[in-house]
Design an enzyme around this catalytic site. Structure first.
Site, PDB file in Angstrom:
ATOM      1  N   ARG A  50       0.784  -1.231   0.000  1.00  0.00           N
ATOM      2  CA  ARG A  50       0.000   0.000   0.000  1.00  0.00           C
ATOM      3  C   ARG A  50       0.819   1.285   0.000  1.00  0.00           C
ATOM      4  NH1 ARG A  50      -5.051  -0.259   3.819  1.00  0.00           N
ATOM      5  NH2 ARG A  50      -3.460  -0.037   5.403  1.00  0.00           N
ATOM      6  N   ASP A  51       2.145   1.195  -0.094  1.00  0.00           N
ATOM      7  CA  ASP A  51       2.968   2.405  -0.213  1.00  0.00           C
ATOM      8  C   ASP A  51       4.205   2.111  -1.069  1.00  0.00           C
ATOM      9  OD1 ASP A  51       3.713   5.046   0.067  1.00  0.00           O
ATOM     10  OD2 ASP A  51       4.632   4.770   2.036  1.00  0.00           O
ATOM     11  N   VAL A  52       3.989   1.424  -2.179  1.00  0.00           N
ATOM     12  CA  VAL A  52       5.089   1.131  -3.102  1.00  0.00           C
ATOM     13  C   VAL A  52       5.433   2.430  -3.824  1.00  0.00           C
ATOM     14  CG1 VAL A  52       5.827  -0.202  -5.101  1.00  0.00           C
ATOM     15  CG2 VAL A  52       4.332  -1.255  -3.384  1.00  0.00           C
ATOM     16  N   ASN A  56      10.654   3.868  -1.156  1.00  0.00           N
ATOM     17  CA  ASN A  56      10.589   2.621  -0.393  1.00  0.00           C
ATOM     18  C   ASN A  56      11.292   1.475  -1.112  1.00  0.00           C
ATOM     19  OD1 ASN A  56       9.308   3.648   1.852  1.00  0.00           O
ATOM     20  ND2 ASN A  56       7.273   3.339   0.998  1.00  0.00           N
ATOM     21  N   SER A 101       2.558   7.561  -0.641  1.00  0.00           N
ATOM     22  CA  SER A 101       3.549   8.528  -1.087  1.00  0.00           C
ATOM     23  C   SER A 101       2.846   9.537  -1.992  1.00  0.00           C
ATOM     24  CB  SER A 101       4.671   7.811  -1.835  1.00  0.00           C
ATOM     25  OG  SER A 101       5.370   6.979  -0.933  1.00  0.00           O
TER      26      SER A 101
END
Length: 189
Positions: A50-52, A56, A101
């Site tokens: 959920r935050d690729v 990261n 992001s």
């Protein structure tokens, strides 16, 4: 707690310094293969990151060459009964936390709707777009929602005049507005 020390920079730092402006499709696939494989494994177990985003992904040099690691599963969601070939829209998101992001959100994150493995596929599509074109997918999304994550014109290389051949329809599907129109997992992508 013991964590692996990875000496390197984030892919975001590399993209900001513009050491590489445009990557070839082969270079992108070779570079991102470990990230895609890590997400495919997570997705197979019902875990969505959920935050690729480039910030990261750690890029580090080893004696075996350049290696990438996907980090920060801090807002990951787990659905143990996940089936890769279906989007479980009836399953609630495990957290009320809305985080992503800012330069790489999926429409469902901006609209505060259910997220899942399809959200990670969208992010992979945006990262691939950025590497292939040298452009941020949503450069003014905070100031101009019409050109952000929910814009009808999707960020694909063809939109900015970059010919990637057979990759174009694959990326168009990966960054589709409707999650049901996307690949449901990194393995399927």
């Amino acid at each position: 707690m013991a964590l692996e020390w990875i000496d390197g920079r984030t892919l975001g730092e590399i993209l900001r310094t513009q050491e590489r402006r445009e990557w070839s499709p082969r270079e992108v696939l070779d570079l991102l293969r470990p990230v895609i494989q890590a997400l495919a494994e997570a997705h197979a177990h019902g875990i969505s990151h959920r935050d690729v985003a480039p910030n990261n992904i750690i890029v580090h040099e080893t004696v075996h060459g350049t290696r990438l690691r996907l980090i920060d599963f801090g807002i990951a969601s787990i659905r143990p009964s996940f089936a890769e070939d279906a989007l479980p829209f009836d399953s609630p998101t495990q957290s009320a936390l809305v985080a992503h992001s800012p330069r790489y959100p999926a429409p469902e994150q901006v609209l505060e709707q259910r997220t899942g493995t399809w959200t990670d596929v969208h992010a992979l599509g945006l990262i691939i777009y950025h590497l292939l074109t040298g452009y941020l997918p949503y450069p003014n999304s905070a100031r101009d929602p019409e050109h952000g994550a929910c814009a009808l014109r999707r960020p694909t290389p063809g939109l900015v005049g970059v010919d990637v051949g057979a990759w174009e329809p694959v990326l168009a599907r990966a960054v589709a507005i409707n999650p049901g129109d996307r690949f449901s997992s990194a393995r399927l992508l």
